[in-house]
Design a protein around this motif. Structure first.
Motif, mmCIF file in Angstrom:
data_model
loop_
_atom_site.group_PDB
_atom_site.id
_atom_site.type_symbol
_atom_site.label_atom_id
_atom_site.label_comp_id
_atom_site.label_asym_id
_atom_site.label_seq_id
_atom_site.Cartn_x
_atom_site.Cartn_y
_atom_site.Cartn_z
ATOM 1 N N LEU A 129 0.795 -1.315 0.033
ATOM 2 C CA LEU A 129 0.086 0.204 0.145
ATOM 3 C C LEU A 129 0.740 1.226 -0.093
ATOM 4 O O LEU A 129 0.443 2.150 -0.687
ATOM 5 N N LEU A 130 1.993 1.291 0.670
ATOM 6 C CA LEU A 130 2.901 2.305 0.849
ATOM 7 C C LEU A 130 3.335 2.532 -0.307
ATOM 8 O O LEU A 130 3.545 3.983 -0.900
ATOM 9 N N ALA A 131 3.862 1.459 -1.372
ATOM 10 C CA ALA A 131 4.211 1.944 -2.548
ATOM 11 C C ALA A 131 3.164 2.518 -3.762
ATOM 12 O O ALA A 131 3.741 3.110 -4.586
ATOM 13 N N GLN A 132 2.000 1.944 -3.522
ATOM 14 C CA GLN A 132 0.864 2.312 -4.196
ATOM 15 C C GLN A 132 0.636 3.781 -4.166
ATOM 16 O O GLN A 132 0.076 4.440 -4.950
ATOM 17 N N VAL A 133 0.623 4.210 -3.052
ATOM 18 C CA VAL A 133 0.104 5.636 -2.662
ATOM 19 C C VAL A 133 1.122 6.709 -2.785
ATOM 20 O O VAL A 133 0.871 7.720 -2.563
ATOM 21 N N ASP A 134 2.357 6.032 -2.581
ATOM 22 C CA ASP A 134 3.441 7.125 -2.338
ATOM 23 C C ASP A 134 4.701 6.830 -3.005
ATOM 24 O O ASP A 134 4.845 7.452 -4.263
ATOM 25 N N SER A 135 5.706 5.614 -2.998
ATOM 26 C CA SER A 135 6.746 5.410 -3.489
ATOM 27 C C SER A 135 7.170 5.167 -4.887
ATOM 28 O O SER A 135 8.109 5.513 -5.473
ATOM 29 N N SER A 136 6.186 4.787 -5.525
ATOM 30 C CA SER A 136 6.191 4.271 -6.894
ATOM 31 C C SER A 136 5.814 5.661 -7.795
ATOM 32 O O SER A 136 6.186 5.750 -9.005
ATOM 33 N N THR A 178 1.140 0.554 7.797
ATOM 34 C CA THR A 178 2.565 1.452 7.382
ATOM 35 C C THR A 178 1.919 2.507 6.165
ATOM 36 O O THR A 178 2.097 3.552 5.939
ATOM 37 N N GLY A 179 0.958 1.789 5.250
ATOM 38 C CA GLY A 179 0.633 2.510 4.009
ATOM 39 C C GLY A 179 -0.432 3.374 4.503
ATOM 40 O O GLY A 179 -0.508 4.502 4.021
ATOM 41 N N PHE A 180 -1.264 3.063 5.345
ATOM 42 C CA PHE A 180 -2.332 4.017 5.829
ATOM 43 C C PHE A 180 -1.742 5.176 6.506
ATOM 44 O O PHE A 180 -2.405 6.063 6.326
ATOM 45 N N ALA A 181 -0.492 5.201 7.159
ATOM 46 C CA ALA A 181 0.007 6.338 7.633
ATOM 47 C C ALA A 181 0.370 7.437 6.722
ATOM 48 O O ALA A 181 -0.198 8.534 6.728
ATOM 49 N N GLU A 182 0.658 6.979 5.655
ATOM 50 C CA GLU A 182 0.868 7.905 4.387
ATOM 51 C C GLU A 182 -0.409 8.225 3.828
ATOM 52 O O GLU A 182 -0.590 9.458 3.463
ATOM 53 N N VAL A 183 -1.390 7.560 3.860
ATOM 54 C CA VAL A 183 -2.814 7.985 3.136
ATOM 55 C C VAL A 183 -3.250 8.897 4.092
ATOM 56 O O VAL A 183 -3.818 10.175 3.818
ATOM 57 N N VAL A 184 -3.290 8.904 5.569
ATOM 58 C CA VAL A 184 -3.719 9.645 6.467
ATOM 59 C C VAL A 184 -3.116 11.065 6.334
ATOM 60 O O VAL A 184 -3.745 12.030 6.302
#
Ligand code: NAD
Ligand code: GLY
Length: 360
Positions: A129-136, A178-184
């Protein structure tokens, strides 16, 4: 099918699409032909992702290279092994690298692509999720060295991003959080990104379905986050100004990761803790209303970002890791802080005593 476009301006102008949907890895070839069209592909992944999803990703004219799993291996040794493999396979300038994995695979593969034969195309197939919402998204590539994280790297944009949200089904709970933290985080910065999707309310109103990873909601969440990140990167690819707002929660988060040698907390857990510190600082500085503070704290709490216990987690250690020492002019450090609903600003003058008070 959800599609978000990234449009980079300046000397290295480029445009590329991010596709978001289930079962994209099964049909990756169609997209690769249209948007990359390389003579040969080198898929870089790790054993875990390969065993879970490798069979579903079918790419013609491809070879696979397995690297070890984990942040520890985002280093020069692994980078060289990727470059050597590409040389051994006689990959030429018309070939391309595919990053098939989370942020670690994406960052190292992008960097390898940016320097192999002075640059070959690369494709992001993010599986966390972190890579899909942020790092990619956004073209930051890097490896770590003994002096710190992401110190060696390049800005190098992919030709296409294929975010197959089906792959999220096998993530463990900590990786989802960890992905949700970036989403929030995105929900707190969206107006400053130049958009207003009302992500905050979307998360708040649909929290239980989102936490269950119901893809009817997750696909929309990933799309909104990619649109927000694209909007920022389109204006400031090289982080000369605006892009720094993506670091809300990261000043504290990075310090927490650093003092625990990147072994105790996931990136997102550390960022989630950092988000709360930012809201505490903003409230103390009178930048936000009590009402917004309470609503933000409630949203952070709803995601239950429980931090693992860590013995060195003291205000002194955190402040030290933030470089609150003689290197910092006048004892002040840079923070991105909330200034209103969906809005943030960059502050270079946060007082050490106030920060200590908050951390205690
Ligand atoms: P990660 O890449 O280490 O992946 C986390 C774990 O999940 C790994 O064990 C991985 O093998 C596993 N995994 C991956 N996909 C899976 C799946 N579908 N099912 C089950 N397990 C799976 O960690 P991450 O959180 O994705 O990324 C963190 C990295 O991203 C850090 O190195 C950070 O510096 C970097 N990052 C880069 C940017 C950028 O803009 N380039 C932004 C944020 C973070
Ligand atoms: N993750 C922060 C950035 O891409 O700039």
């Amino acid at each position: 099918m959800k599609e978000v476009n990234v449009n980079i301006n300046g000397a290295d102008a480029s445009t590329y699409p991010i596709f978001i949907e289930e079962k994209l890895i099964e049909t990756a070839d169609e997209y690769l032909k249209k948007y990359c069209n390389a003579s040969k592909y080198l898929i870089i992944t790790n054993e875990k992702i390969n065993s879970l999803w490798g069979e579903k990703l079918k790419v013609q004219n491809s070879e696979k290279f397995i690297i070890p799993d984990g942040e520890t291996y985002k280093n020069f040794e692994t980078l060289i092994s990727i470059l050597d493999k590409a040389s051994e396979l006689k990959m030429d300038r018309k070939s391309a690298f595919i990053a098939f994995g989370g942020g670690v695979i994406g960052d190292i593969t992008g960097f390898a692509a940016s320097i192999y034969r002075r640059g070959v195309d690369f494709v992001q197939i993010p599986t966390t999720l972190l890579a899909q919402v942020d790092s990619s998204v956004g073209g930051k590539t890097a490896v770590n060295n003994s002096y710190g994280k992401n110190l060696i790297g390049s800005f190098y944009q992919p030709k296409i991003v294929l975010a197959d949200t089906n792959t999220l089904a096998t993530l463990d709970e900590r990786q989802i959080k960890t992905g949700f933290a970036e989403v929030v985080k995105y929900s707190f910065i969206e107006k400053s990104c130049g958009k207003n999707f009302n992500l905050f309310n979307f998360l708040y109103d649909n929290i239980s379905e989102i936490k269950k990873l119901n893809l009817n909601y997750i696909n929309e969440v990933v799309e909104i986050c990619c649109k927000l990140k694209a909007s920022v990167v389109n204006k400031d690819e090289r982080e000369n100004g605006l892009r720094a707002i993506l670091n809300l929660g990261h000043t504290y988060g990075h310090a927490l990761e650093k003092i625990s040698n990147y072994e105790i907390f996931t990136h997102g857990e550390a960022v989630a803790a950092g988000l709360q510190v930012c809201f505490d600082l903003s409230l103390a500085l009178g930048l936000i209303s009590d009402d917004y503070y309470d609503k933000a704290a409630e949203l952070i709490n709803l995601f239950e970002f429980n931090l693992p216990e860590h013995p060195y987690y003291t205000p002194e250690k955190i402040a030290e890791a933030m470089k609150f020492d003689k290197k910092v002019q006048n004892g002040k450090v840079r923070f991105v802080l909330p200034t209103g609903t969906g809005e943030v600003n960059i502050f270079d003058n946060i007082d050490k005593d106030l920060l200590f008070k908050i951390l205690k």
